[in-house]
Design a protein around this motif. Structure first.
Motif, PDB file in Angstrom:
ATOM      1  N   ALA A  21       0.840  -1.199   0.000  1.00 46.60           N
ATOM      2  CA  ALA A  21       0.000   0.000   0.000  1.00 46.60           C
ATOM      3  C   ALA A  21       0.877   1.251   0.000  1.00 46.60           C
ATOM      4  O   ALA A  21       0.611   2.213  -0.737  1.00 46.60           O
ATOM      5  N   GLU A  22       1.942   1.236   0.795  1.00 46.45           N
ATOM      6  CA  GLU A  22       2.858   2.381   0.844  1.00 46.45           C
ATOM      7  C   GLU A  22       3.582   2.557  -0.491  1.00 46.45           C
ATOM      8  O   GLU A  22       3.690   3.675  -1.002  1.00 46.45           O
ATOM      9  N   ILE A  23       4.061   1.452  -1.054  1.00 48.69           N
ATOM     10  CA  ILE A  23       4.761   1.512  -2.342  1.00 48.69           C
ATOM     11  C   ILE A  23       3.845   2.086  -3.418  1.00 48.69           C
ATOM     12  O   ILE A  23       4.242   2.970  -4.178  1.00 48.69           O
ATOM     13  N   LEU A  24       2.621   1.600  -3.482  1.00 48.03           N
ATOM     14  CA  LEU A  24       1.689   2.069  -4.507  1.00 48.03           C
ATOM     15  C   LEU A  24       1.343   3.545  -4.320  1.00 48.03           C
ATOM     16  O   LEU A  24       1.243   4.289  -5.294  1.00 48.03           O
ATOM     17  N   SER A  25       1.193   3.990  -3.072  1.00 45.04           N
ATOM     18  CA  SER A  25       0.834   5.392  -2.843  1.00 45.04           C
ATOM     19  C   SER A  25       1.987   6.335  -3.162  1.00 45.04           C
ATOM     20  O   SER A  25       1.761   7.467  -3.573  1.00 45.04           O
ATOM     21  N   GLU A  26       3.225   5.864  -3.005  1.00 45.30           N
ATOM     22  CA  GLU A  26       4.387   6.729  -3.217  1.00 45.30           C
ATOM     23  C   GLU A  26       4.986   6.635  -4.614  1.00 45.30           C
ATOM     24  O   GLU A  26       5.674   7.550  -5.048  1.00 45.30           O
ATOM     25  N   SER A  27       4.735   5.537  -5.322  1.00 45.16           N
ATOM     26  CA  SER A  27       5.437   5.305  -6.585  1.00 45.16           C
ATOM     27  C   SER A  27       4.689   5.772  -7.822  1.00 45.16           C
ATOM     28  O   SER A  27       5.305   6.002  -8.859  1.00 45.16           O
TER      29      SER A  27
END
Length: 114
Positions: A21-27
């Motif tokens: 979830a963090e990767i998708l929100s930041e990338s």
């Protein structure tokens, strides 16, 4: 004997979901984009490298052993995985169970972006 705690599938699944979830929100990557998944493992007492690599190959993973930070690691790679929590966790869990059966411990995952 390892100083690492035993693998906890429930905690690992929660960590994978949160990390993704963090990767998708930041990338800016789209959920479901196809990636090359990279899973890493380290040997425990009585690890069977040949058996593990053979089992991973039979399960569809490309894998190899290498030295990192003065210790052996195994890298297992699988192409074309959708970048979703369900897909990443399914592969992570399958590979971890194979690893544990051969004396290896999961160390984490990453991916090559499309």
């Amino acid at each position: 004997m390892s100083d690492r705690p035993a693998w906890d599938a429930v905690a690992a699944a929660a960590e994978t979901r949160a990390s993704l979830a963090e990767i998708l929100s930041e990338s800016g990557l789209a959920p479901g984009a196809r990636v090359t998944l990279d899973l890493r493992f380290v040997p425990g007492a009585g690890a069977d490298r040949a058996g593990f690599l053979g089992a991973m190959k039979a399960a569809g993973y490309a894998g190899h052993a290498y030295e990192a930070e003065g210790r052996e690691e195994i890298e297992a790679i699988l192409d074309g995985i959708p970048l979703t929590a369900e897909a990443v966790w399914a592969e992570e869990e399958k590979a971890a169970r194979i690893a544990i059966a051969h004396g290896y411990e999961p160390m984490g995952w990453g991916f090559e972006a499309p």
